[in-house]
Design a protein around this motif. Structure first.
Motif, PDB file in Angstrom:
ATOM      1  N   GLU A 138       0.823  -1.210   0.000  1.00 56.66           N
ATOM      2  CA  GLU A 138       0.000   0.000   0.000  1.00 56.66           C
ATOM      3  C   GLU A 138       0.858   1.262   0.000  1.00 56.66           C
ATOM      4  O   GLU A 138       0.564   2.233  -0.695  1.00 56.66           O
ATOM      5  N   LYS A 139       1.931   1.238   0.802  1.00 53.30           N
ATOM      6  CA  LYS A 139       2.828   2.399   0.859  1.00 53.30           C
ATOM      7  C   LYS A 139       3.525   2.616  -0.482  1.00 53.30           C
ATOM      8  O   LYS A 139       3.665   3.756  -0.953  1.00 53.30           O
ATOM      9  N   THR A 140       3.968   1.529  -1.092  1.00 57.33           N
ATOM     10  CA  THR A 140       4.631   1.648  -2.392  1.00 57.33           C
ATOM     11  C   THR A 140       3.679   2.187  -3.442  1.00 57.33           C
ATOM     12  O   THR A 140       4.030   3.069  -4.234  1.00 57.33           O
ATOM     13  N   LEU A 141       2.450   1.675  -3.450  1.00 55.79           N
ATOM     14  CA  LEU A 141       1.455   2.144  -4.408  1.00 55.79           C
ATOM     15  C   LEU A 141       1.138   3.623  -4.210  1.00 55.79           C
ATOM     16  O   LEU A 141       0.971   4.363  -5.180  1.00 55.79           O
ATOM     17  N   ALA A 142       1.072   4.052  -2.955  1.00 59.82           N
ATOM     18  CA  ALA A 142       0.771   5.463  -2.677  1.00 59.82           C
ATOM     19  C   ALA A 142       1.856   6.366  -3.246  1.00 59.82           C
ATOM     20  O   ALA A 142       1.569   7.429  -3.824  1.00 59.82           O
ATOM     21  N   VAL A 143       3.119   5.953  -3.087  1.00 63.12           N
ATOM     22  CA  VAL A 143       4.220   6.754  -3.607  1.00 63.12           C
ATOM     23  C   VAL A 143       4.206   6.752  -5.134  1.00 63.12           C
ATOM     24  O   VAL A 143       4.346   7.799  -5.781  1.00 63.12           O
ATOM     25  N   LEU A 144       4.023   5.568  -5.736  1.00 61.44           N
ATOM     26  CA  LEU A 144       3.999   5.485  -7.194  1.00 61.44           C
ATOM     27  C   LEU A 144       2.840   6.286  -7.781  1.00 61.44           C
ATOM     28  O   LEU A 144       2.985   6.921  -8.830  1.00 61.44           O
ATOM     29  N   ARG A 145       1.687   6.259  -7.115  1.00 56.58           N
ATOM     30  CA  ARG A 145       0.545   7.043  -7.591  1.00 56.58           C
ATOM     31  C   ARG A 145       0.890   8.531  -7.615  1.00 56.58           C
ATOM     32  O   ARG A 145       0.636   9.229  -8.605  1.00 56.58           O
ATOM     33  N   SER A 146       1.494   9.005  -6.543  1.00 57.11           N
ATOM     34  CA  SER A 146       1.851  10.425  -6.474  1.00 57.11           C
ATOM     35  C   SER A 146       2.918  10.795  -7.501  1.00 57.11           C
ATOM     36  O   SER A 146       2.836  11.846  -8.154  1.00 57.11           O
ATOM     37  N   LEU A 147       3.906   9.922  -7.651  1.00 55.27           N
ATOM     38  CA  LEU A 147       4.983  10.206  -8.599  1.00 55.27           C
ATOM     39  C   LEU A 147       4.481  10.181 -10.035  1.00 55.27           C
ATOM     40  O   LEU A 147       4.866  11.023 -10.857  1.00 55.27           O
ATOM     41  N   ASP A 148       3.644   9.203 -10.356  1.00 54.06           N
ATOM     42  CA  ASP A 148       3.118   9.110 -11.717  1.00 54.06           C
ATOM     43  C   ASP A 148       2.224  10.310 -12.025  1.00 54.06           C
ATOM     44  O   ASP A 148       2.273  10.868 -13.123  1.00 54.06           O
ATOM     45  N   GLN A 149       1.427  10.716 -11.042  1.00 53.86           N
ATOM     46  CA  GLN A 149       0.574  11.887 -11.240  1.00 53.86           C
ATOM     47  C   GLN A 149       1.421  13.134 -11.471  1.00 53.86           C
ATOM     48  O   GLN A 149       1.125  13.947 -12.349  1.00 53.86           O
ATOM     49  N   LEU A 150       2.495  13.267 -10.703  1.00 52.86           N
ATOM     50  CA  LEU A 150       3.408  14.405 -10.882  1.00 52.86           C
ATOM     51  C   LEU A 150       4.042  14.369 -12.266  1.00 52.86           C
ATOM     52  O   LEU A 150       4.145  15.409 -12.946  1.00 52.86           O
ATOM     53  N   ALA A 151       4.464  13.182 -12.688  1.00 53.15           N
ATOM     54  CA  ALA A 151       5.107  13.057 -13.999  1.00 53.15           C
ATOM     55  C   ALA A 151       4.150  13.460 -15.112  1.00 53.15           C
ATOM     56  O   ALA A 151       4.522  14.202 -16.032  1.00 53.15           O
ATOM     57  N   VAL A 152       2.915  12.984 -15.043  1.00 55.69           N
ATOM     58  CA  VAL A 152       1.938  13.302 -16.087  1.00 55.69           C
ATOM     59  C   VAL A 152       1.628  14.793 -16.102  1.00 55.69           C
ATOM     60  O   VAL A 152       1.612  15.432 -17.171  1.00 55.69           O
ATOM     61  N   GLU A 153       1.391  15.370 -14.937  1.00 54.73           N
ATOM     62  CA  GLU A 153       1.068  16.800 -14.884  1.00 54.73           C
ATOM     63  C   GLU A 153       2.220  17.661 -15.396  1.00 54.73           C
ATOM     64  O   GLU A 153       1.999  18.684 -16.056  1.00 54.73           O
ATOM     65  N   THR A 154       3.446  17.233 -15.100  1.00 51.41           N
ATOM     66  CA  THR A 154       4.611  17.977 -15.576  1.00 51.41           C
ATOM     67  C   THR A 154       4.808  17.804 -17.074  1.00 51.41           C
ATOM     68  O   THR A 154       5.226  18.728 -17.776  1.00 51.41           O
ATOM     69  N   ALA A 155       4.487  16.609 -17.573  1.00 50.08           N
ATOM     70  CA  ALA A 155       4.767  16.285 -18.971  1.00 50.08           C
ATOM     71  C   ALA A 155       3.782  16.914 -19.942  1.00 50.08           C
ATOM     72  O   ALA A 155       4.175  17.335 -21.042  1.00 50.08           O
ATOM     73  N   VAL A 156       2.510  16.973 -19.574  1.00 54.37           N
ATOM     74  CA  VAL A 156       1.478  17.377 -20.533  1.00 54.37           C
ATOM     75  C   VAL A 156       1.788  18.693 -21.244  1.00 54.37           C
ATOM     76  O   VAL A 156       1.660  18.781 -22.480  1.00 54.37           O
ATOM     77  N   PRO A 157       2.219  19.731 -20.545  1.00 60.14           N
ATOM     78  CA  PRO A 157       2.473  20.994 -21.266  1.00 60.14           C
ATOM     79  C   PRO A 157       3.589  20.930 -22.302  1.00 60.14           C
ATOM     80  O   PRO A 157       3.658  21.805 -23.184  1.00 60.14           O
ATOM     81  N   VAL A 158       4.455  19.941 -22.198  1.00 65.69           N
ATOM     82  CA  VAL A 158       5.595  19.883 -23.123  1.00 65.69           C
ATOM     83  C   VAL A 158       5.549  18.658 -24.039  1.00 65.69           C
ATOM     84  O   VAL A 158       6.472  18.428 -24.813  1.00 65.69           O
ATOM     85  N   MET A 159       4.478  17.875 -23.955  1.00 66.42           N
ATOM     86  CA  MET A 159       4.396  16.669 -24.786  1.00 66.42           C
ATOM     87  C   MET A 159       4.216  17.030 -26.245  1.00 66.42           C
ATOM     88  O   MET A 159       3.534  17.999 -26.588  1.00 66.42           O
TER      89      MET A 159
END
Length: 228
Positions: free
Chosen positions: A83-104
């Motif tokens: 559960e802890k690993t999933l929580a971190v991966l969820r946050s990191l993936d969300q950050l990656a997507v939000e950061t990436a979209v403007p420059v994709m």
């Protein structure tokens, strides 16, 4: 490549690390299974030094656990840790997507669509290895576009902990139309340029995956004997 195949003399520790990591992910070395550097070294045709170095790295990323003088073993599947690993991966993936979209770019979107079509074909063929590889390629696109080496490094370290569950229970966790449709929706939202909506959609998918994994724990489908 099989765990028993001879290892070249170049970059031994790195190669052993990848070989053992993949064996754990594929379930050739199961949760709770004891691992001994001497036995592994003999199987790989090596000295103990690169094997010990690889086991130390696997311990650092949570795939191997050790109790000095008692055991060194493949980390057991613990609901709380997952559960802890999933929580971190969820946050990191969300950050990656939000950061990436403007420059994709259009190329990024094309690569995501191509990876999802490969994923769809692998699902139809019931090819777990190819499906997970395609899923990795899909999610690697926004991660690369985010251009954050620290983010990429942490995601790379954490992914194997979840991949070993996905590999064993692929049809339950990712094998349906739901994941394919989620990928298509995510590409469309990314193409529309709404970074926040794309991040939220990605986070929701991780939350759904966590719910499926919790149900596997509830029904004792992720337990293994620890006396091997």
């Amino acid at each position: 490549m099989s765990l028993d195949s001879p290892v070249s003399r170049r970059l031994l520790s790195e190669e052993v690390f990848h070989r053992l990591r993949d064996s754990i992910v594929r379930g050739e070395l199961v949760p709770g299974e004891k691992v001994k550097d001497g036995e592994l070294a003999e199987r790989l045709g090596l000295s103990r030094t690169p094997v010990r170095e690889a086991l130390a790295r696997l311990t650092e990323i949570g795939l191997v656990e050790a109790k000095p003088g008692v055991y060194t073993r493949v980390t057991t599947l613990n609901r709380r840790d997952v559960e802890k690993t999933l929580a971190v991966l969820r946050s990191l993936d969300q950050l990656a997507v939000e950061t990436a979209v403007p420059v994709m770019t259009e190329r990024d979107l094309r690569l995501m669509r191509e990876a999802n079509r490969d994923f769809e074909r692998a699902v139809a063929d019931n090819d777990t290895t190819a499906a997970l590889a395609a899923d990795d390629r899909f999610h690697a696109v926004p991660l690369a576009a985010a251009d954050n080496p620290v983010l990429s490094r942490i995601v790379e370290q954490l992914h194997p902990q979840i991949h070993r569950i996905l590999y064993r229970k692929f049809s339950t966790l990712l094998g349906g139309r739901n994941t394919i449709e989620h990928h298509d929706r995510l590409v469309d939202v990314c193409a529309g340029g709404d970074a926040r909506a794309a991040g939220e959609l990605s986070g929701a998918h991780w939350s759904e995956l966590g719910g499926h994994i919790n149900r596997l724990f509830d029904t004792n489908q992720l337990t293994e004997p620890t006396d091997r």
